[in-house]
Design an enzyme around this catalytic site. Structure first.
Site, mmCIF file in Angstrom:
data_model
loop_
_atom_site.group_PDB
_atom_site.id
_atom_site.type_symbol
_atom_site.label_atom_id
_atom_site.label_comp_id
_atom_site.label_asym_id
_atom_site.label_seq_id
_atom_site.Cartn_x
_atom_site.Cartn_y
_atom_site.Cartn_z
ATOM 1 N N ASP A 22 0.865 -1.166 0.000
ATOM 2 C CA ASP A 22 0.000 0.000 0.000
ATOM 3 C C ASP A 22 0.913 1.231 0.000
ATOM 4 O O ASP A 22 2.112 1.121 0.272
ATOM 5 C CB ASP A 22 -0.883 -0.031 1.242
ATOM 6 C CG ASP A 22 -1.716 1.214 1.412
ATOM 7 O OD1 ASP A 22 -2.456 1.560 0.476
ATOM 8 O OD2 ASP A 22 -1.596 1.858 2.472
ATOM 9 N N ASP A 30 -0.112 5.161 1.040
ATOM 10 C CA ASP A 30 -0.318 6.115 2.135
ATOM 11 C C ASP A 30 -0.337 5.395 3.481
ATOM 12 O O ASP A 30 -1.139 4.484 3.695
ATOM 13 C CB ASP A 30 -1.645 6.862 1.938
ATOM 14 C CG ASP A 30 -1.614 7.751 0.704
ATOM 15 O OD1 ASP A 30 -0.754 8.635 0.643
ATOM 16 O OD2 ASP A 30 -2.445 7.542 -0.199
ATOM 17 N N THR A 44 -2.428 0.984 -4.448
ATOM 18 C CA THR A 44 -2.951 2.111 -3.664
ATOM 19 C C THR A 44 -4.390 2.426 -4.020
ATOM 20 O O THR A 44 -4.845 2.163 -5.142
ATOM 21 C CB THR A 44 -2.080 3.363 -3.891
ATOM 22 O OG1 THR A 44 -2.628 4.459 -3.154
ATOM 23 C CG2 THR A 44 -2.009 3.745 -5.372
ATOM 24 N N SER A 45 -5.109 3.027 -3.066
ATOM 25 C CA SER A 45 -6.460 3.516 -3.329
ATOM 26 C C SER A 45 -6.452 4.930 -3.889
ATOM 27 O O SER A 45 -7.506 5.474 -4.221
ATOM 28 C CB SER A 45 -7.285 3.486 -2.032
ATOM 29 O OG SER A 45 -7.469 2.161 -1.588
ATOM 30 N N LYS A 77 -10.436 -1.355 -2.534
ATOM 31 C CA LYS A 77 -10.362 -1.943 -1.197
ATOM 32 C C LYS A 77 -11.597 -1.511 -0.384
ATOM 33 O O LYS A 77 -12.044 -0.386 -0.530
ATOM 34 C CB LYS A 77 -9.095 -1.456 -0.484
ATOM 35 C CG LYS A 77 -7.794 -1.769 -1.224
ATOM 36 C CD LYS A 77 -6.610 -1.103 -0.518
ATOM 37 C CE LYS A 77 -5.330 -1.255 -1.324
ATOM 38 N NZ LYS A 77 -4.173 -0.583 -0.674
ATOM 39 N N ASP A 109 -1.515 -0.647 6.154
ATOM 40 C CA ASP A 109 -1.620 0.084 7.415
ATOM 41 C C ASP A 109 -3.045 0.255 7.894
ATOM 42 O O ASP A 109 -3.257 0.742 9.005
ATOM 43 C CB ASP A 109 -0.959 1.464 7.297
ATOM 44 C CG ASP A 109 -1.799 2.439 6.490
ATOM 45 O OD1 ASP A 109 -2.145 3.515 7.018
ATOM 46 O OD2 ASP A 109 -2.108 2.126 5.335
#
Length: 222
Positions: A17, A19, A110-111, A142, A167
């Site tokens: 991931d 962030d 990543t989102s 996600k 995270d």
């Protein structure tokens, strides 16, 4: 409960991931989202903890605000976040850890939209890796498994042979749904997560080892 015991096996690929996992963008994101939430009459203190790990338009859509176009609002937020990258920093040890990995064996999932991801990675001094699965690359973000499954497919690795670094609970659910093991990075957490996957503060005490059976993540020896 968190555990500090790392997985005792090798993997074909590592998926990260972005962030909160490779870099910290909390201050930037919360500045932009606070302004947006205030404009829409939301309680900022209650709203901010719900943000992390999801795509921007999914977060907005789930609010069900009348007369609000999630796609248009997400575009405004993304543009504002791209402009606000001054205090984005790499998580301690992240740059060295990913630099030690074979390029064909890792990627970022990543989102964030691709343009924002690139801006944040550049601001943090991290490589915008050749494998970057971003928000617009999947129909379902996600916590659906789709982003990590796409990352595995692009690396040519079976999902069960991928290790995810995450995270958020949203990201961990996504990885679990994809059939992948996870490690949670906790340096940006303000409250402990009730989880059973291995937890590390950051990458300062970690090293990667590439062998004939694949990649392993190990503690550095003193």
């Amino acid at each position: 409960m968190n555990t500090t015991t790392l997985p005792d096996r090798a993997y074909a690929a590592f998926l990260f991931d972005m962030d909160g996992t490779l870099l910290t963008s909390i201050r930037s994101a919360e500045r932009v989202w606070s302004a947006w939430a205030t404009r829409h009459g939301l309680d900022v203190e209650t709203f901010l903890p719900t943000l992390h790990g999801k795509r921007t338009h999914d977060t907005i859509r789930q609010l069900g605000l009348p007369g609000v176009d999630p796609i248009a609002e997400a575009a405004w937020i993304t543009a504002a976040e791209i402009e606000d990258v001054a205090d984005i920093e790499a998580i301690e040890g992240a740059a060295a850890f990913i630099a030690s990995l074979p390029p064909a064996c890792w990627g970022i999932v990543t989102s964030a939209p691709r343009a924002l991801a690139m801006a944040r990675l550049n601001a943090a001094g991290l490589p915008s890796h050749r494998l970057l699965v971003a928000a617009e690359d999947v129909e379902h973000g996600k916590p659906a498994p789709d982003p990590f499954l796409l990352g595995a497919r692009k690396l040519g690795a079976a999902p069960a042979d991928c290790l995810v670094f995450e995270d958020t609970l949203t990201g961990l659910k996504s990885a679990a749904s994809a059939g992948m093991d996870s490690i949670v990075v906790t340096v940006t957490h303000t409250h402990p997560l009730e989880i059973t996957v291995p937890a590390v503060l950051d990458y300062a005490d970690l090293r990667a080892e590439a062998g004939p059976d694949g990649l392993r993540v190990l503690r550095k020896r003193g």
